[in-house]
Design a protein around this motif. Sequence first.
Motif, PDB file in Angstrom:
ATOM      1  N   GLY A 142      11.694  15.988  -8.108  1.00 30.05           N
ATOM      2  CA  GLY A 142      10.305  15.521  -7.371  1.00 30.05           C
ATOM      3  C   GLY A 142      10.476  13.825  -7.077  1.00 30.05           C
ATOM      4  N   VAL A 143      11.758  13.404  -7.328  1.00 27.44           N
ATOM      5  CA  VAL A 143      12.107  11.842  -6.574  1.00 27.44           C
ATOM      6  C   VAL A 143      13.266  11.817  -5.746  1.00 27.44           C
ATOM      7  CG1 VAL A 143      11.784   9.788  -7.246  1.00 27.44           C
ATOM      8  CG2 VAL A 143      11.052  11.376  -8.802  1.00 27.44           C
ATOM      9  N   PRO A 144      13.346  12.505  -4.721  1.00 23.99           N
ATOM     10  CA  PRO A 144      14.423  12.105  -3.796  1.00 23.99           C
ATOM     11  C   PRO A 144      14.104  10.820  -3.186  1.00 23.99           C
ATOM     12  CG  PRO A 144      12.738  13.782  -2.770  1.00 23.99           C
ATOM     13  CD  PRO A 144      12.284  13.615  -3.960  1.00 23.99           C
ATOM     14  N   TRP A 145      15.106  10.139  -2.412  1.00 25.58           N
ATOM     15  CA  TRP A 145      14.982   9.113  -1.468  1.00 25.58           C
ATOM     16  C   TRP A 145      14.252   9.471  -0.148  1.00 25.58           C
ATOM     17  CZ3 TRP A 145      14.226   4.005  -1.616  1.00 25.58           C
ATOM     18  CH2 TRP A 145      14.227   3.219  -0.675  1.00 25.58           C
ATOM     19  N   ARG A 146      13.004   9.794  -0.233  1.00 27.38           N
ATOM     20  CA  ARG A 146      12.244  10.176   0.933  1.00 27.38           C
ATOM     21  C   ARG A 146      10.836   9.303   1.047  1.00 27.38           C
ATOM     22  NH1 ARG A 146      12.936  15.475   2.192  1.00 27.38           N
ATOM     23  NH2 ARG A 146      11.615  14.957   3.870  1.00 27.38           N
ATOM     24  N   PRO A 147      11.142   7.909   1.630  1.00 26.46           N
ATOM     25  CA  PRO A 147       9.912   7.134   1.434  1.00 26.46           C
ATOM     26  C   PRO A 147       8.808   7.538   2.529  1.00 26.46           C
ATOM     27  CG  PRO A 147      11.746   6.050   2.356  1.00 26.46           C
ATOM     28  CD  PRO A 147      12.553   7.322   1.751  1.00 26.46           C
ATOM     29  N   GLU A 148       9.086   8.651   3.547  1.00 22.91           N
ATOM     30  CA  GLU A 148       8.409   9.149   4.469  1.00 22.91           C
ATOM     31  C   GLU A 148       7.444  10.148   3.859  1.00 22.91           C
ATOM     32  OE1 GLU A 148      12.012  11.628   4.613  1.00 22.91           O
ATOM     33  OE2 GLU A 148      11.771   9.404   4.389  1.00 22.91           O
ATOM     34  N   ARG A 149       7.423  10.356   2.505  1.00 22.34           N
ATOM     35  CA  ARG A 149       6.583  11.225   1.802  1.00 22.34           C
ATOM     36  C   ARG A 149       5.390  10.593   1.340  1.00 22.34           C
ATOM     37  NH1 ARG A 149       9.393  16.197  -1.256  1.00 22.34           N
ATOM     38  NH2 ARG A 149       7.301  16.771  -1.162  1.00 22.34           N
ATOM     39  N   LEU A 150       5.686   9.299   1.495  1.00 23.09           N
ATOM     40  CA  LEU A 150       4.656   8.284   0.756  1.00 23.09           C
ATOM     41  C   LEU A 150       3.565   8.201   1.951  1.00 23.09           C
ATOM     42  CD1 LEU A 150       6.626   5.880  -0.978  1.00 23.09           C
ATOM     43  CD2 LEU A 150       4.965   7.137  -2.042  1.00 23.09           C
ATOM     44  N   THR A 151       2.336   8.316   1.558  1.00 23.08           N
ATOM     45  CA  THR A 151       1.074   8.370   2.464  1.00 23.08           C
ATOM     46  C   THR A 151       0.172   7.312   1.915  1.00 23.08           C
ATOM     47  OG1 THR A 151      -0.274  10.408   1.537  1.00 23.08           O
ATOM     48  CG2 THR A 151       1.485  10.548   3.327  1.00 23.08           C
ATOM     49  N   VAL A 152      -0.627   6.708   2.610  1.00 24.14           N
ATOM     50  CA  VAL A 152      -1.680   5.513   2.282  1.00 24.14           C
ATOM     51  C   VAL A 152      -3.040   6.676   2.456  1.00 24.14           C
ATOM     52  CG1 VAL A 152      -2.899   3.612   3.095  1.00 24.14           C
ATOM     53  CG2 VAL A 152      -0.333   3.692   3.245  1.00 24.14           C
ATOM     54  N   GLU A 153      -3.862   6.405   1.461  1.00 23.65           N
ATOM     55  CA  GLU A 153      -4.745   7.412   1.269  1.00 23.65           C
ATOM     56  C   GLU A 153      -6.253   6.032   0.976  1.00 23.65           C
ATOM     57  OE1 GLU A 153      -4.946  10.455   1.748  1.00 23.65           O
ATOM     58  OE2 GLU A 153      -2.716  10.853   1.974  1.00 23.65           O
ATOM     59  N   GLY A 154      -7.508   6.756   1.126  1.00 24.56           N
ATOM     60  CA  GLY A 154      -8.675   6.040   0.850  1.00 24.56           C
ATOM     61  C   GLY A 154      -8.995   6.264  -0.617  1.00 24.56           C
ATOM     62  N   VAL A 155      -9.917   5.357  -1.144  1.00 21.07           N
ATOM     63  CA  VAL A 155     -10.378   5.286  -2.526  1.00 21.07           C
ATOM     64  C   VAL A 155     -11.872   5.647  -2.390  1.00 21.07           C
ATOM     65  CG1 VAL A 155     -10.544   3.927  -4.499  1.00 21.07           C
ATOM     66  CG2 VAL A 155      -8.384   3.985  -3.286  1.00 21.07           C
ATOM     67  N   ALA A 156     -12.265   6.540  -3.153  1.00 22.18           N
ATOM     68  CA  ALA A 156     -13.808   6.623  -3.381  1.00 22.18           C
ATOM     69  C   ALA A 156     -14.445   5.434  -3.654  1.00 22.18           C
ATOM     70  CB  ALA A 156     -13.998   7.879  -4.322  1.00 22.18           C
ATOM     71  N   GLY A 157     -15.565   5.066  -2.983  1.00 24.88           N
ATOM     72  CA  GLY A 157     -16.282   3.883  -3.449  1.00 24.88           C
ATOM     73  C   GLY A 157     -15.914   2.611  -2.604  1.00 24.88           C
ATOM     74  N   VAL A 158     -14.846   2.725  -1.971  1.00 26.36           N
ATOM     75  CA  VAL A 158     -14.481   1.663  -1.256  1.00 26.36           C
ATOM     76  C   VAL A 158     -14.884   1.625   0.258  1.00 26.36           C
ATOM     77  CG1 VAL A 158     -12.438   0.157  -0.259  1.00 26.36           C
ATOM     78  CG2 VAL A 158     -12.353   1.055  -2.543  1.00 26.36           C
ATOM     79  N   THR A 159     -15.703   0.829   0.579  1.00 25.13           N
ATOM     80  CA  THR A 159     -16.213   0.680   1.946  1.00 25.13           C
ATOM     81  C   THR A 159     -15.914  -0.856   2.735  1.00 25.13           C
ATOM     82  OG1 THR A 159     -18.571  -0.263   1.205  1.00 25.13           O
ATOM     83  CG2 THR A 159     -17.795   2.391   1.575  1.00 25.13           C
ATOM     84  N   THR A 160     -16.125  -0.815   3.863  1.00 25.15           N
ATOM     85  CA  THR A 160     -15.646  -1.723   4.776  1.00 25.15           C
ATOM     86  C   THR A 160     -17.020  -2.250   5.373  1.00 25.15           C
ATOM     87  OG1 THR A 160     -13.532  -0.993   4.987  1.00 25.15           O
ATOM     88  CG2 THR A 160     -14.205  -2.671   6.631  1.00 25.15           C
ATOM     89  N   TRP A 161     -17.153  -3.612   5.671  1.00 30.43           N
ATOM     90  CA  TRP A 161     -18.316  -4.087   6.070  1.00 30.43           C
ATOM     91  C   TRP A 161     -17.787  -5.526   6.935  1.00 30.43           C
ATOM     92  CZ3 TRP A 161     -22.653  -1.148   5.789  1.00 30.43           C
ATOM     93  CH2 TRP A 161     -22.614  -0.190   4.701  1.00 30.43           C
ATOM     94  N   GLN A 162     -18.223  -5.582   8.210  1.00 33.30           N
ATOM     95  CA  GLN A 162     -17.658  -6.742   8.931  1.00 33.30           C
ATOM     96  C   GLN A 162     -18.880  -7.664   9.617  1.00 33.30           C
ATOM     97  OE1 GLN A 162     -14.363  -5.899  11.562  1.00 33.30           O
ATOM     98  NE2 GLN A 162     -14.653  -8.094  12.771  1.00 33.30           N
ATOM     99  N   THR A 163     -18.753  -8.691   9.394  1.00 27.78           N
ATOM    100  CA  THR A 163     -20.077  -9.754   9.793  1.00 27.78           C
ATOM    101  C   THR A 163     -19.338 -10.728  10.508  1.00 27.78           C
ATOM    102  OG1 THR A 163     -21.189  -9.305   7.731  1.00 27.78           O
ATOM    103  CG2 THR A 163     -21.711 -11.307   9.286  1.00 27.78           C
ATOM    104  N   GLY A 164     -19.475 -10.696  12.001  1.00 29.28           N
ATOM    105  CA  GLY A 164     -18.738 -11.542  12.903  1.00 29.28           C
ATOM    106  C   GLY A 164     -17.272 -11.139  12.670  1.00 29.28           C
TER     107      GLY A 164
END
Length: 551
Positions: free
Chosen positions: A244-266
Amino acid sequence: MILTEEQLQDLLDKSLAELPNGTEWAVTLEGSIAEGFGNPSSDIDFLLIGRAEDDLPTMPSLLFLDGRRVEIRTRSVRQLTGQLRAVEEGAERPGRLSEDLLNRCQRLLHSHPLRGHTLVAEVKALLPVERLRRITADWWAHRARQSLRHAMALLCLGESDEAVDWTRAGLVQTVKSWAAGRGETYLEPKWLSLQLDRAGRPDVRDRYWELEAAAPASGNADADAARDHLTACLAFTAELGLTGVPWRPERLTVEGVAGVTTWQTGERVHVVRARRELFALGDHAGAVWRSLVLRRPLLRVLDAAADTGVADPGPLLAVFLRYGLIRLAWKGGGTVTPALPLAAPPGPVTPPPSAAQPLLSVRGAAVTGPRAVDLMPLPADRFAAAAMDLVWSNVVVENAVEDLTGALRRGQWRVAELTARRAVHAALRGLLSAHGVHPLPADSDLVRRLDLLPSGTRPIAAHAGELLRRTADPENGAALLAGVRGFIAQVRGAVGARAFPLSFDSAETWRATLQLGYDWLRLGAHLDAQLPIEEARDLLAGHGTQPHPAR
């Protein structure tokens, strides 16, 4: 063992003499000495087993006998039965199997009986040693996969030093898994050298130590050297049977985290974690954050971050990962959750709170630099409430100045005095809010409570006190208005609100004021923060527009 049976029985007699009478115990020696390790400084670990119905204390008693520390733990048969069954039931999901639980059961099953041999054997029979070997090997293998996948991700993010450390962790965990399959199930890694000596495979032992010695020096690891070391370790771990650990960095994905939200002001990006903590991102960190597209391969996310023009975005993504604002997953293997044995449990890091002052402005939280990912030093709901109070106080200031101007034109001197005080108090509420004070003091106490703020605000306090003592009449009306305007400029300069819209000057400035308030209201409503006025709910319902638009 480094102690004879006679010495152990003597220490046991002396230990039992220190305990209350009336309980018959089966006793077994566990820990490093029972495993055949240990040295003259090793403590003596006695486990006392009884048939009591009540739960016995988890905390051990410590005795000091014959120059040795003796640790005595007590457990009932029922408690031990529950622990051993929990290990068996948790074997299907090694990632969730408690290290402490596995360690306790391993120590019992590899212990050396001293009294009540029949009862000790009865308990041990609940989980055969052969089954423990498989469970422990799988447990270590799961951790090795997580550590090595994490090391691969860190290399992609440009964090070579950290990648080297996690590569070494994954190497240790793989070898511990291999050794556990051969009967060396003791969890503590400090005896690994002796375990490898006993495992009967000098080739594996020697290759492990070669790779351990070849790890790039921590502190300034070269990226190519770190990658070469990881590649060599992956090849060795595959030889030992780790899958389960070949040198395959393309198998790594970026995922969201429950309870994390983004708010922009200006232009300021704020990220809320678990509805409790709020992080403010500097301009560069905010640009990288806005470039994120979740559920994409890490390498593509890195490319998109580089397209923002921010130099070296990988370490910023590593900070987001470290703080639990994003997570990594391995395609087909779930979330990457690295963990070290006998260390702090895995989970997001919480950095020290930001020291920026004032804490926030009407356009967003203050940050310590363009690459900052700053934790606000107060809970997210209080931060949002303080921000809403800051905006509303500036609206009140604008209204008060308008009223003051009108009162002076009509010669309404007492009205002017009260309105000037209202403007000063509203500005002070904004100053306190900008520093995170919430709830606010009463208006009559505002000047005195400026002692809560940094010493740089002392001139503002003096100016406020002087204005609040002024009267209005035909001779000093213009000076009062000028003094109030100067004071407002002084406060707004201190809290980054110089560009606050002249709310009541035109339809355009009123729309700008509503939009600014709406940005903060959305965050406040999400966090169930206290709203500054009831009318704010209508602004929220209207998505930042007034409720009765012109037709």
